[in-house]
Scaffold this active site. Structure first.
Site, PDB file in Angstrom:
ATOM      1  CB  VAL A 160    -106.258  44.039 -21.357  1.00 63.29           C
ATOM      2  CG1 VAL A 160    -104.795  43.649 -21.866  1.00 63.29           C
ATOM      3  CG2 VAL A 160    -106.312  45.496 -21.514  1.00 63.29           C
ATOM      4  CB  ILE A 164    -104.169  36.948 -18.799  1.00 60.51           C
ATOM      5  CG1 ILE A 164    -104.134  36.178 -19.574  1.00 60.51           C
ATOM      6  CG2 ILE A 164    -102.669  37.119 -17.740  1.00 60.51           C
ATOM      7  CD1 ILE A 164    -103.050  36.272 -20.854  1.00 60.51           C
ATOM      8  CE  LYS A 233    -108.063  42.634 -26.615  1.00 65.64           C
ATOM      9  NZ  LYS A 233    -108.200  41.629 -27.313  1.00 65.64           N
ATOM     10  N   GLY A 330    -112.882  34.322 -25.523  1.00 67.02           N
ATOM     11  CA  GLY A 330    -113.768  33.456 -25.224  1.00 67.02           C
ATOM     12  C   GLY A 330    -114.809  33.517 -24.139  1.00 67.02           C
TER      13      GLY A 330
HETATM   14  N1  HSE Z   1    -111.648  39.587 -30.441  1.00 64.49           N
HETATM   15  C1  HSE Z   1    -110.776  39.584 -29.381  1.00 64.49           C
HETATM   16  C2  HSE Z   1    -109.697  38.727 -29.588  1.00 64.49           C
HETATM   17  C3  HSE Z   1    -111.419  39.113 -28.133  1.00 64.49           C
HETATM   18  O1  HSE Z   1    -109.667  38.034 -30.375  1.00 64.49           O
HETATM   19  O2  HSE Z   1    -108.689  38.769 -28.672  1.00 64.49           O
HETATM   20  C4  HSE Z   1    -111.099  39.405 -26.827  1.00 64.49           C
HETATM   21  O3  HSE Z   1    -110.639  40.869 -26.604  1.00 64.49           O
END
Ligand code: HSE
Length: 463
Positions: A160, A164, A233, A330
């Protein structure tokens, strides 16, 4: 005998028990051996941190972090890593069955074979770190049980908010609080798309292609834009915050695919920015959990969280309002969180305290009580496409009024585009989801309405 006199005796017995149920494989010479499953974007990042930050990590922990083995099926891709001294294999067994490996990092994502690999690693008494939000959100309870039975731990900070440290924030820093509310921007891809639409007027498809090229999106970007990734998440954060199991399937989810550049422009004209929000509200009747796009007032901190950045606004009963902000996707940010978990687990390897893990896992013994979505109240943004005829406005406002819904603002564009059709946008005062759905069902039967109404919630108060 009083509890007081029992205590030292209990402590001794407890200490003995902890020693016998020692965790994972013991560490030798303060070297932590690590295996990575999967060398995609995230796995590459983890390898890079372990190789490039070796000295820093050792200076901070007095431990050596050794990337011993990587298992990956596709070794053709150039990743810019010097893997001299690292065992590179296509056979995951070389890592799962290696008694020297203390910590396994799973970065392949998805449900299978990730579930099987993680279970096997735990059963082989290896600690596991993963960024796999879909798996933790849907099958986390099973995996935590396996971890507990084998006196090892499963950490998932990167699942999540990317880089962070929100999981640690919630279960360590804010542990003294009842969590009253969470509002998060948790998907970098959606936030990137909405930002590009808002600031540069890009259309949805172009903005999505850019997000994919930058490596933010999931292998299947439908998970991002449908809101499901955010939902996974939210289920994880909700379980930690409520100390109960939040089933993914009970969370109301709406994605961003129906939002047009026109909606973004309308929202702007009313002083709002459109964001995909994950909302958690603890009420005495239960939890209100949902994922949907919402109009956020421009002066709210969440409105200025742009591009792939994520933010999580957390309200606790003692701490008050806090906000966690940073890169949510990323290679480098995600790897930063994963290595944080590795270091965390290594301290346990050093201490060899089996009992400690009970405090770290999420308590999933009780199922959360969720408030039915239709009872939740919101303000709404409604966009209709209608024929330009007499009486349209009074019919629309009449149908809303019949259901007790009051209009707070309205825009009707004077245009002859779209076959003599005009967009009408209404903002409402607070109404229940049930009243709104019923009013919209009635409106859909009117002959002058062309296509579907787009409904978005307005978020203008804290949770
Ligand atoms: N696909 C997810 C996003 C990657 O764009 O936040 C990170 O969990």
């Amino acid at each position: 005998m009083s509890h007081r006199t029992d205590l030292p005796k209990y402590r001794k017995a407890h200490k003995r028990q902890c020693r016998t149920e020692s965790v994972g494989h013991r560490m030798k010479d303060r070297i932590v051996n690590i295996g990575i499953i999967g060398l995609g974007t995230v796995g590459t990042g983890v390898a890079r941190v372990l190789l490039e930050q070796q000295r820093l990590l050792t200076a901070r922990t007095n431990l050596t972090f050794r990337l011993k083995t990587i298992s990956e099926l596709n070794w053709d891709r150039e990743r810019g890593l010097d893997l001299t001294g690292v065992r590179c294999t296509s056979d995951v067994n070389e890592l799962l069955e290696d008694p020297e490996i203390n910590i396994v990092v799973e970065t392949i994502g998805g449900y299978e074979p990730a579930f099987t690999f993680i279970s096997r690693a735990l059963k082989n008494r290896k600690h596991v770190v993963t960024a796999n939000k879909a798996l933790i959100a849907t099958r986390g309870a099973e995996l935590f049980r396996v971890a507990q039975e084998n006196h090892v731990d499963l950490l998932f900070e990167a699942s999540v908010g990317g880089g962070i440290p929100i999981i640690k924030g919630l279960r360590e820093g804010l542990i003294a609080n009842h969590i009253e509310g969470i509002v998060g921007i948790l998907n970098g891809t959606c936030n990137y798309i909405l930002t590009k639409m808002h600031l540069e007027g890009l259309d949805f498809a172009d903005a999505l292609a850019q997000a994919q090229a930058k490596g933010f999106a999931e292998a299947n970007p439908t998970l991002d834009v449908s809101g499901m990734d955010t939902c996974h998440k939210l289920a994880i954060l909700g379980s930690i915050a409520s100390n109960s199991l939040v089933p993914v399937e009970n969370i109301y989810v709406e994605g961003i695919t129906g939002i047009t550049s026109e909606d973004i422009a309308f929202a702007k004209s009313f002083g709002f920015t459109v964001k995909l929000l994950a909302i958690y509200r603890a009420r005495k009747e239960g939890l209100d959990l949902r994922v949907h796009p919402a109009l956020v007032r421009n002066d709210h901190m969440l409105a200025s969280v742009n591009n792939e950045l994520n933010a999580i606004f957390v309200q606790g009963d003692f701490v008050g309002n806090t906000m966690f902000y940073g890169p949510g996707a990323g290679e480098r940010p995600t790897a930063s969180s994963i290595v944080g978990d590795i270091v965390d687990l290594s301290r346990d390897l050093l201490l060899q305290e089996g009992e400690k893990f009970c405090n770290r896992g999420i308590s999933l013994s009780e199922a959360a009580t969720l408030i039915p979505t239709e009872e939740v109240k919101n303000r709404f943004y409604l966009r209709f496409l209608t024929k330009d005829e007499t009486g349209v406005l009074s019919m629309l406002s009449g149908a809303l009024a019949e259901h007790g819904i009051s209009i707070s603002s309205m825009v009707q564009m004077e245009t002859q585009e779209k076959n003599n059709c005009i967009p009408i946008v209404l903002l409402t005062h607070e109404a229940s989801e049930k009243a709104m759905s019923e009013a919209l069902r009635k409106i859909a039967t009117f002959d002058f309405v062309v296509g579907e109404c787009l409904r978005m919630r307005i978020f203008d108060t804290n949770p």
